[in-house]
Structure formats: structure tokens, C-alpha cells
Design a protein around this motif. Structure first.
Motif, PDB file in Angstrom:
ATOM      1  N   PHE A 212       1.273 -39.944  50.948  1.00  0.00           N
ATOM      2  CA  PHE A 212       0.172 -39.746  49.999  1.00  0.00           C
ATOM      3  C   PHE A 212      -0.026 -38.265  49.701  1.00  0.00           C
ATOM      4  N   PHE A 213       0.117 -37.424  50.733  1.00  0.00           N
ATOM      5  CA  PHE A 213       0.005 -35.979  50.533  1.00  0.00           C
ATOM      6  C   PHE A 213       1.117 -35.475  49.621  1.00  0.00           C
ATOM      7  N   ALA A 214       2.340 -35.947  49.858  1.00  0.00           N
ATOM      8  CA  ALA A 214       3.478 -35.506  49.047  1.00  0.00           C
ATOM      9  C   ALA A 214       3.289 -35.878  47.581  1.00  0.00           C
ATOM     10  N   VAL A 215       2.879 -37.121  47.326  1.00  0.00           N
ATOM     11  CA  VAL A 215       2.704 -37.593  45.945  1.00  0.00           C
ATOM     12  C   VAL A 215       1.541 -36.873  45.264  1.00  0.00           C
ATOM     13  N   GLY A 216       0.380 -36.840  45.931  1.00  0.00           N
ATOM     14  CA  GLY A 216      -0.809 -36.233  45.334  1.00  0.00           C
ATOM     15  C   GLY A 216      -0.638 -34.755  45.041  1.00  0.00           C
ATOM     16  N   SER A 217      -0.107 -33.999  46.007  1.00  0.00           N
ATOM     17  CA  SER A 217       0.058 -32.557  45.809  1.00  0.00           C
ATOM     18  C   SER A 217       1.128 -32.261  44.762  1.00  0.00           C
ATOM     19  N   ALA A 218       2.185 -33.074  44.712  1.00  0.00           N
ATOM     20  CA  ALA A 218       3.243 -32.877  43.712  1.00  0.00           C
ATOM     21  C   ALA A 218       2.684 -33.069  42.304  1.00  0.00           C
ATOM     22  N   ILE A 219       1.856 -34.104  42.110  1.00  0.00           N
ATOM     23  CA  ILE A 219       1.253 -34.353  40.798  1.00  0.00           C
ATOM     24  C   ILE A 219       0.375 -33.176  40.384  1.00  0.00           C
ATOM     25  N   LEU A 220      -0.428 -32.671  41.314  1.00  0.00           N
ATOM     26  CA  LEU A 220      -1.310 -31.549  40.981  1.00  0.00           C
ATOM     27  C   LEU A 220      -0.510 -30.292  40.670  1.00  0.00           C
ATOM     28  N   MET A 221       0.536 -30.018  41.432  1.00  0.00           N
ATOM     29  CA  MET A 221       1.361 -28.838  41.169  1.00  0.00           C
ATOM     30  C   MET A 221       2.025 -28.925  39.795  1.00  0.00           C
ATOM     31  N   MET A 222       2.412 -30.134  39.394  1.00  0.00           N
ATOM     32  CA  MET A 222       3.035 -30.311  38.077  1.00  0.00           C
ATOM     33  C   MET A 222       2.028 -30.108  36.945  1.00  0.00           C
ATOM     34  N   HIS A 223       0.731 -30.152  37.283  1.00  0.00           N
ATOM     35  CA  HIS A 223      -0.310 -29.977  36.273  1.00  0.00           C
ATOM     36  C   HIS A 223      -0.989 -28.605  36.378  1.00  0.00           C
ATOM     37  N   ALA A 224      -0.349 -27.654  37.066  1.00  0.00           N
ATOM     38  CA  ALA A 224      -0.951 -26.328  37.241  1.00  0.00           C
ATOM     39  C   ALA A 224      -1.172 -25.629  35.898  1.00  0.00           C
ATOM     40  N   THR A 225      -0.190 -25.717  34.998  1.00  0.00           N
ATOM     41  CA  THR A 225      -0.314 -25.078  33.683  1.00  0.00           C
ATOM     42  C   THR A 225      -1.462 -25.691  32.885  1.00  0.00           C
ATOM     43  N   GLU A 226      -1.575 -27.028  32.926  1.00  0.00           N
ATOM     44  CA  GLU A 226      -2.658 -27.703  32.212  1.00  0.00           C
ATOM     45  C   GLU A 226      -4.023 -27.355  32.805  1.00  0.00           C
ATOM     46  N   LEU A 227      -4.079 -27.209  34.138  1.00  0.00           N
ATOM     47  CA  LEU A 227      -5.336 -26.800  34.776  1.00  0.00           C
ATOM     48  C   LEU A 227      -5.749 -25.403  34.326  1.00  0.00           C
ATOM     49  N   ASN A 228      -4.761 -24.512  34.184  1.00  0.00           N
ATOM     50  CA  ASN A 228      -5.059 -23.170  33.679  1.00  0.00           C
ATOM     51  C   ASN A 228      -5.651 -23.244  32.271  1.00  0.00           C
ATOM     52  N   ALA A 237      -8.025 -26.049  25.453  1.00  0.00           N
ATOM     53  CA  ALA A 237      -6.812 -26.696  25.957  1.00  0.00           C
ATOM     54  C   ALA A 237      -6.157 -27.562  24.877  1.00  0.00           C
ATOM     55  N   LYS A 238      -6.988 -28.261  24.098  1.00  0.00           N
ATOM     56  CA  LYS A 238      -6.446 -29.085  23.007  1.00  0.00           C
ATOM     57  C   LYS A 238      -5.731 -28.233  21.975  1.00  0.00           C
ATOM     58  N   HIS A 239      -6.290 -27.058  21.661  1.00  0.00           N
ATOM     59  CA  HIS A 239      -5.646 -26.147  20.716  1.00  0.00           C
ATOM     60  C   HIS A 239      -4.297 -25.653  21.236  1.00  0.00           C
ATOM     61  N   LEU A 240      -4.183 -25.609  22.563  1.00  0.00           N
ATOM     62  CA  LEU A 240      -2.921 -25.185  23.184  1.00  0.00           C
ATOM     63  C   LEU A 240      -1.926 -26.332  23.323  1.00  0.00           C
ATOM     64  N   GLY A 241      -2.293 -27.504  22.847  1.00  0.00           N
ATOM     65  CA  GLY A 241      -1.378 -28.648  22.847  1.00  0.00           C
ATOM     66  C   GLY A 241      -1.449 -29.534  24.067  1.00  0.00           C
ATOM     67  N   VAL A 242      -2.516 -29.408  24.858  1.00  0.00           N
ATOM     68  CA  VAL A 242      -2.658 -30.222  26.070  1.00  0.00           C
ATOM     69  C   VAL A 242      -3.308 -31.562  25.721  1.00  0.00           C
ATOM     70  N   ASN A 243      -2.713 -32.644  26.197  1.00  0.00           N
ATOM     71  CA  ASN A 243      -3.323 -33.972  26.056  1.00  0.00           C
ATOM     72  C   ASN A 243      -4.411 -34.082  27.133  1.00  0.00           C
ATOM     73  N   VAL A 244      -5.612 -33.627  26.777  1.00  0.00           N
ATOM     74  CA  VAL A 244      -6.669 -33.416  27.759  1.00  0.00           C
ATOM     75  C   VAL A 244      -7.045 -34.701  28.495  1.00  0.00           C
ATOM     76  N   GLU A 245      -7.270 -35.784  27.765  1.00  0.00           N
ATOM     77  CA  GLU A 245      -7.715 -37.027  28.393  1.00  0.00           C
ATOM     78  C   GLU A 245      -6.692 -37.543  29.409  1.00  0.00           C
ATOM     79  N   ARG A 246      -5.431 -37.528  29.005  1.00  0.00           N
ATOM     80  CA  ARG A 246      -4.372 -38.031  29.896  1.00  0.00           C
ATOM     81  C   ARG A 246      -4.210 -37.142  31.120  1.00  0.00           C
ATOM     82  N   LYS A 247      -4.174 -35.820  30.881  1.00  0.00           N
ATOM     83  CA  LYS A 247      -3.972 -34.892  32.001  1.00  0.00           C
ATOM     84  C   LYS A 247      -5.168 -34.907  32.952  1.00  0.00           C
TER      85      LYS A 247
END
Length: 346
Positions: A212-228, A237-247
Motif C-alpha cells: 500500500f505504501f509503494a502504490v500510494g507514494s508512487a501515485i503521489l510522486m507521479m502527481h508532483a508536477t500537478e500538485l505544484n 492549474a487549468k490554464h496550465l493544462g491540468v485536468n484538475v478534477e481527475r488529478k
């Protein structure tokens, strides 16, 4: 202000702190195990070779069967809560957000208490019944919190989400109290679990939380740019092309996975996901590409040391680890809150 060199230098610093915390956690206790003996035992275990005769067999049993699984479990739980807290704070743009203030951990606690209360064991899951039901309950809670927050305030301001989370957390806490009042033989087990502990968990619990730690942390790391991007606001974020609701949903799901699994194996341990990411953000900056892994390292070392204090401060008795983190975290939480209010007035 936060140079790249400063951020990179943070990794060896926090890694060194984590290594020292692990060695202290394994070495210190009722029986003190020399660091040299620990290193020899770990080397022999990793290389699958025999332990030198100079190392006492008792030390091997203490290190490999009692203290090492406890230290690793507390480290993973600390990392899970910290990285989830960092993600929630970035997503909601508020340093007061964490799995506890949003009600996620209370939901996970209800799932775990129900599992213990009814002695549930789902087919094909076995030991994984507790974390799976805790994670499902945490999912359900965060969805309800968001649903009601949207009904109250269509713009879903951060303050509304956090306030709704606190309300539901209080309600779920009352529900847990009701189950405790109705329980019999399970009372001691439930109360001990609710106070937070990694005592007597063993390698089985490490095996439960790792996937669970591996899956959860991997998902969050893959979303680091979107979090920024979302740290500057959802519109930006929407202006930058981020699918806000999904992310946003992906981040909430990953945070719920980490929180639910942590609560399932260690009970409720508060303030780790609140305090650690806040300090990392102050010292090394808000870039989530670094904030998430640094929070995981710092949270891991912090909870290992907190567990060490909990089992040595009144030895041979133990304090619940949740008590230690609350005693440290509550005053810091108050300071953060006062700083927020003063900043708002300024």
C-alpha cells in the motif's frame, strides 16, 4: 531562496538522520545491543551468511525478531502519513490540512474498529482484511466530506473542506466511542489500538503495509508536477493544462490508501502528517518534486525516534506512540495556527 543545491543537500542530511534513528531504535532498549553487533547481524541477514560466533545469539533474536520489524514498521507509517499530509496540504493550499483534519484517518479508524469489533475476515484477503476495510472506509469518508463541502459551498473553498472534515471527524469519533461502550472482551484491544502503537506487530504487519505504501507514494510522486500547479489555485492549474478534477481525485485516493493502511497497522498517530511537511516546506521549499520524498524521509526518522521515546521514557512500561506525537505536535499545531491568523491580519 530555495536553491537547487540546498534541496539536493537535504537528501543526504535526512538520510543520515534516518540511518541514525534506525540504529538507535534497534540498539536502545531494555537490553542494549551494540551497533557493531547490529551491523554484523544485518550484513549476515542480507548476504545470507552465518553470523560470527562473537555475536551473541540473544542479540540476533532481539534485532531480527523484535526491534527491526518494529523500527521498519514505524518508519513506513511515518513516511506514509508525512507524504500524504504533504500532498493534502499542497492540494488544498493550506498548511493545516492533513489526513486527520480532513477526517480521512477517522474514517479509516471506524473501518478498523468495525473489523476488530466484529472479528471480520474476508475470503482471499486474510491478514489484508483490516487494511483493505480501513482504506475503503477512508475513501468513503473523503468522498462524503467533499460531497457535503460542495453542497455547503459550491466553490469548495479550503476552509469549507477542512471545517467539514473536522465535523465528520468528530462524528466518527463519537461513533467509535459508541462501539467501545458496546464492546466486551475487545475493549482493551480497541483502546490500545486507537492510542497508536507499533509494539508486537512483527514482520507480518510490515508485509501488509509495504504494497500500500509503494502504490500510494508512487501515485503521489507521479502527481508532483500537478500538485505544484494546483498550489497556485485550480483556475491557474487549468490554464496550465491540468485536468484538475481527475488529478485531485487521484491524489485524494492515493492519500487515502496511505492513511488507511497506516491506521490499520498502527492505530491513530496524529500530527505527523501535519507538522513534518510544514517544516520541510519552510526549510527546503514548496516544490513537491522534493517536498514529497523529503517529507517521507523526515517523517520516517521522526516516528522511529518517537517510538523509541515511547518505549524507553518510562521503561519497562510503554507509552502509546500517539501520545508522544500529540505532545510534540499539538503545541506546534497551535503555533502554526497563530502564525496563519497573524499573517491573515497582516
Amino acid at each position: 531562496m530555495f536553491s537547487k543545491t540546498k534541496k539536493i543537500s537535504a537528501y543526504p542530511i535526512l538520510l543520515l538522520v534516518l540511518i541514525v534513528a534506525v540504529l538507535m531504535g534497534v540498539s536502545i532498549g531494555t537490553v542494549k545491543v551494540p551497533i557493531e553487533a547490529i551491523l554484523r547481524i544485518l550484513f549476515a541477514s542480507i548476504t545470507q551468511t552465518s553470523i560470527p560466533d562473537s555475536v551473541d545469539t540473544m542479540y540476533e533474536n532481539i534485532v531480527m525478531d523484535i526491534r527491526m520489524p518494529r523500527v521498519i514498521l514505524s518508519g513506513i507509517v511515518g513516511a506514509s502519513l508525512s507524504i500524504a499530509g504533504a500532498a493534502f496540504q499542497g492540494l488544498l493550499r493550506n498548511p493545516l490540512a492533513d489526513p486527520y483534519t480532513l477526517g480521512v484517518s477517522s474514517g479509516a479508524s471506524v473501518g478498523a474498529v468495525l473489523t476488530i469489533f466484529f472479528n471480520l475476515s474476508l475470503p482471499f484477503l486474510g491478514l489484508y482484511t483490516l487494511p483493505v476495510l480501513s482504506i475503503i472506509a477512508s475513501f468513503f469518508t473523503i468522498f462524503i466530506v467533499l460531497f457535503f463541502a460542495k453542497r455547503v459551498d459550491r466553490t469548495m473553498r479550503v476552509e469549507t473542506i477542512i471545517l467539514t472534515g473536522v465535523i465528520f471527524s468528530s462524528f466518527l469519533g463519537a461513533l467509535i466511542s459508541l462501539m467501545i461502550a458496546l464492546t466486551g472482551e475487545e475493549l482493551r484491544q480497541i483502546i490500545g489500538w486507537l492510542l497508536g502503537s507499533v509494539s508486537m506487530r512483527g514482520w507480518d504487519y510490515v508485509g501488509i503495509i509495504v504494497p500500500f505504501f509503494a502504490v500510494g507514494s508512487a501515485i503521489l510522486m507521479m502527481h508532483a508536477t500537478e500538485l505544484n500547479a494546483m498550489s497556485f489555485g485550480e483556475d491557474q492549474a487549468k490554464h496550465l493544462g491540468v485536468n484538475v478534477e481527475r488529478k485531485k481525485m487521484n491524489i485524494l485516493i492515493a492519500g487515502s490508501i496511505l492513511t488507511g493502511a497506516s491506521v490499520a497497522v498502527s492505530g491513530t498517530i496524529g500530527f505527523v502528517g501535519l507538522v513534518i511537511p510544514h517544516f520541510i516546506r519552510i526549510i527546503w521549499g514548496p516544490d513537491h518534486k522534493h517536498l514529497l520524498p523529503l517529507s517521507a524521509l523526515a517523517g520516517s526518522g521522526f516516528l522511529i525516534l518517537a517510538d523509541l521515546v515511547s518505549r524507553t521514557i518510562i521503561a519497562p512500561s510503554e507509552l502509546p506512540i500517539g501520545v508522544i506525537t500529540a505532545l510534540i505536535g499539538a503545541p506546534i499545531f497551535a503555533v502554526i495556527l497563530m502564525r496563519q491568523r497573524l499573517k491573515g491580519r497582516g
